[in-house]
Design a protein around this motif. Sequence first.
Motif, PDB file in Angstrom:
ATOM      1  N   ALA A  60      46.020  38.526  38.907  1.00 40.88           N
ATOM      2  CA  ALA A  60      45.321  39.315  39.608  1.00 40.88           C
ATOM      3  C   ALA A  60      46.174  40.234  40.659  1.00 40.88           C
ATOM      4  CB  ALA A  60      44.003  38.603  40.549  1.00 40.88           C
ATOM      5  N   PHE A  66      44.334  49.992  41.098  1.00 39.89           N
ATOM      6  CA  PHE A  66      44.426  48.967  40.165  1.00 39.89           C
ATOM      7  C   PHE A  66      43.976  47.488  40.715  1.00 39.89           C
ATOM      8  CE2 PHE A  66      48.154  51.713  39.130  1.00 39.89           C
ATOM      9  CZ  PHE A  66      47.591  52.101  37.867  1.00 39.89           C
ATOM     10  N   LEU A  67      43.144  47.141  40.223  1.00 35.10           N
ATOM     11  CA  LEU A  67      42.409  45.816  40.725  1.00 35.10           C
ATOM     12  C   LEU A  67      41.864  44.977  39.238  1.00 35.10           C
ATOM     13  CD1 LEU A  67      41.459  44.620  43.283  1.00 35.10           C
ATOM     14  CD2 LEU A  67      39.520  46.073  43.176  1.00 35.10           C
ATOM     15  N   PRO A  68      42.000  43.972  39.232  1.00 34.76           N
ATOM     16  CA  PRO A  68      41.649  43.108  38.064  1.00 34.76           C
ATOM     17  C   PRO A  68      40.084  43.285  37.744  1.00 34.76           C
ATOM     18  CG  PRO A  68      42.086  41.487  39.811  1.00 34.76           C
ATOM     19  CD  PRO A  68      42.379  42.719  40.384  1.00 34.76           C
ATOM     20  N   ASP A  69      39.528  43.634  36.422  1.00 33.07           N
ATOM     21  CA  ASP A  69      38.318  43.797  35.973  1.00 33.07           C
ATOM     22  C   ASP A  69      37.566  44.822  36.774  1.00 33.07           C
ATOM     23  OD1 ASP A  69      38.231  41.723  34.019  1.00 33.07           O
ATOM     24  OD2 ASP A  69      38.175  40.432  35.607  1.00 33.07           O
ATOM     25  N   LEU A  99      33.744  38.928  36.814  1.00 39.28           N
ATOM     26  CA  LEU A  99      33.503  39.031  38.184  1.00 39.28           C
ATOM     27  C   LEU A  99      32.305  38.207  38.679  1.00 39.28           C
ATOM     28  CD1 LEU A  99      33.806  42.685  38.801  1.00 39.28           C
ATOM     29  CD2 LEU A  99      35.241  40.967  39.299  1.00 39.28           C
ATOM     30  N   ARG A 131      31.287  44.765  44.102  1.00 43.17           N
ATOM     31  CA  ARG A 131      32.064  44.633  43.001  1.00 43.17           C
ATOM     32  C   ARG A 131      31.139  44.500  41.711  1.00 43.17           C
ATOM     33  NH1 ARG A 131      37.409  43.594  42.150  1.00 43.17           N
ATOM     34  NH2 ARG A 131      36.837  44.171  40.049  1.00 43.17           N
TER      35      ARG A 131
END
Lengths: 387, 115, 323
Positions: free
Chosen positions: A45, A146-149, A224, A364
């Motif tokens: 992550a 840029f962030l996971p998922d 998430l 999110r």
Amino acid sequence: MDLTARLLRAAAARPRLLVLTTPGGTPVRLAVEREARLRDWPVAATPADAGLLVLAGPGHPGTAPAVERLWRDMPGPRARLHARHPDEVAAALDAARARLASPDLQRADAAARPAAPPPDELPMAEQGPDRDGLWLDRLHVPLGPFLPDWPAGLVLRLVLQGDVVQQAALAGPAPVPGPAAGAGGRFWAEPWLRAAAGEPVTIGEAARRRAAAQLDSLARLLALAGRPGQATRARRLRDALLAHAPEPAVRPAVAALHRAVCRWGTLRRLTRGLGVLSTAEAEAAGVSGPAARADGDVFDRCREWLECVARDVRRLDATGPLDPADPVGREGPRGRTTGPLPPSVALAGLLPRLLTGTELAGARLIVASLDPDPDELAAAGAELAHD
Amino acid sequence: MSTTAAALSLLLLALLAVAAVYLAHHLVRLPGAPYAGPFLSGLEPAEHAVSRYHVRWYTVTLLFLAFDMEMVFMYPWTRVVAAMGTPAVVEMFVFLGILLAGVAHAWREGALRWT
Amino acid sequence: MTDPMTGPVAGRAAQPVAEAGAWWAVPAAPALLLGLAVLTVAAGAVLDARDAGRAVTPRTALRPLLDVAHALVRQPRRLPASDRLLWRLGVVTVPVSAVLAVLVVPFGGHAVADPSVGLVWFNAMEVLTWAGLWLAGWGPNAALSLVGGYRFLAQGLAYELPLMFALISAATGAGSLRTGAIVAAQQDLWFAVWMPVAFAVHLLGVLAFSFTGPFAYPTGRDLAGGVLGEVGGADRLLLRAGRRLWLAAGAAMAVPLFLGGGAGPGLPAWAWSLVKTLLVLAVLVAAERRLPVLRADRWVEFAWVVLLPLSVVQALVPALVVL
């Protein structure tokens, strides 16, 4: 005995990836995710956890500073690679792993890191009024690029009080210059754009692409929501569809995923009332496609995707030409592609309003349930920039 | 071996194991300690993250403390309830009932409302 | 009888209980705990491989241990204005408190110690993780990490009271806070049978203080790892180990509290303890993969308004029975 060298080699047997996708890089990202899944290379992550920075997609000046910052934040042992084409992913991953396992390279890289601290001139958090008329500290926290998922490249600038989103503003992605803005840079909408340009496209091909796109969205949402196993299954199905798996091979798996996601209604209960968007509101905002049809909250949109996918996998072998009268031809994965702007622009435009007042985790989930396609956003940015 | 000695031995053992992990890390890691920024999706922070957090934590904490104090009494109570008989049970659960009424009141006032 | 105030239920089945076990229990208990923790990691790896469509081989189960090598060679990072002392203190607290918690967990007939306040000890060690995780979130001076630390507090404020009532239900049933006496009190009937709510709440509590599965909220993917987002190297290794050690410790504690400890036909007591602990761990590993993350905006209200009254009513049941 050089213990460090041995441990470096052992660690390089299972590198932890930080996957950064640039606009137009969707097919490369898919290839990276598939390779990572089959090789058991975990997708990390943050730079603190990752050892291998994977830049997927064409070069993009708008996000280059963010890439360099994340590379700077990654401690050694580390390696980076830039894959511009899906075919070069496997070889690039192998080469990068060899660099990770090399004690000489890693020691040289570690020695070359700057020793001077960066200047620290940050202020403390200031305050602002909250929903109850109280005066609370607020933090400015960006979500993206840029962030996971996360739809890579999309930037939302949030003002947080604790974990409550007090304000949200859309600030990206930066437009894509040059040919990446064309149909080739919009992987998920490509069959519809090609058909509109007069090329022969079959219904089966478009249905396959749309089902894969919606499984990709679904995987982010499930990850998430804390169901990584189901997210992996959705990604596997997506990869199988893109690898031309025949209908009988995927239909039972799609049905099983549908059952698993809806089982016991736990996900429904935990996302009820989150990001409610009625059909009327959606259409007024210019949204078409599953988000408008779902007429409800995060879970309704999730279920709409599952039902769309189930319908589309029945048409995988349809050989007729794609035309706008057909239910597949009418809209791409995110909605109608015939409008002046791609459908994701309207989806992203809804985010500031829907996110205001939500808790961060809920925010999110709302973004993931609308899932604007960053390729479409970047292409639209390019179109707008030309005007 | 007494309970205290056993507890201290266990603590010592755990701390030794932790120290061994740090020592191993210190001995085999790559040299240097690079400077890095906090992860903010690739962007720079606008201010220090450490700040006074949202106020609603404090209302829930107060509610929690009311109950937690009560727990101090309930642990010894479990040992005497059989000997003391019905009055002990009645007193304890009337008290708990009052606390639960407090929770219901706080709930209606929105102390548990999150967003 | 060593305990003058044990209730009639415990009195019926009371056995002489030594205050402290043999010396070898001191190294054996943490070693066993570590073994169980590694087993949960291996089980998770096998299930992951199955989900991902990879072939499952003996190597599959052990591949996550390569992360240990990765952690050990990692350079430490310096973050601007991070509170390194508190950060590290928080990280170390989590695994150390997990090891300390097993002081009072009997395995078969043996425990490292069996003090008269064993249950309170376990409870106190578990509450130490609050400080640990919050400090681990506060330390790096990073927004997402900070949110993660506070998420654990929100979670804790909600799970702790039902968990305490679950522990108290077992203590009331035995009329003692001594884990040995609680095991002895279940000779006729396991507490899990007539205190099902307390048992379920305890299992939920184990997932919560291990911040895993539905309670992985403080380390959520949506926060890019939250409390785990900025830690690397030995710190990361210890925090992740602490998480699995707590899962194992919680599962091991469920056996003496609710499943009759080492009691069972045929096999020796230690074997029954092991079998039961492994079964509880299997249930927990399955649950952590099935249940979606409970967000604070849903969980806090549910825990206070539904779970807490339920667990109070559950605590009333043994109180009435022992009268």
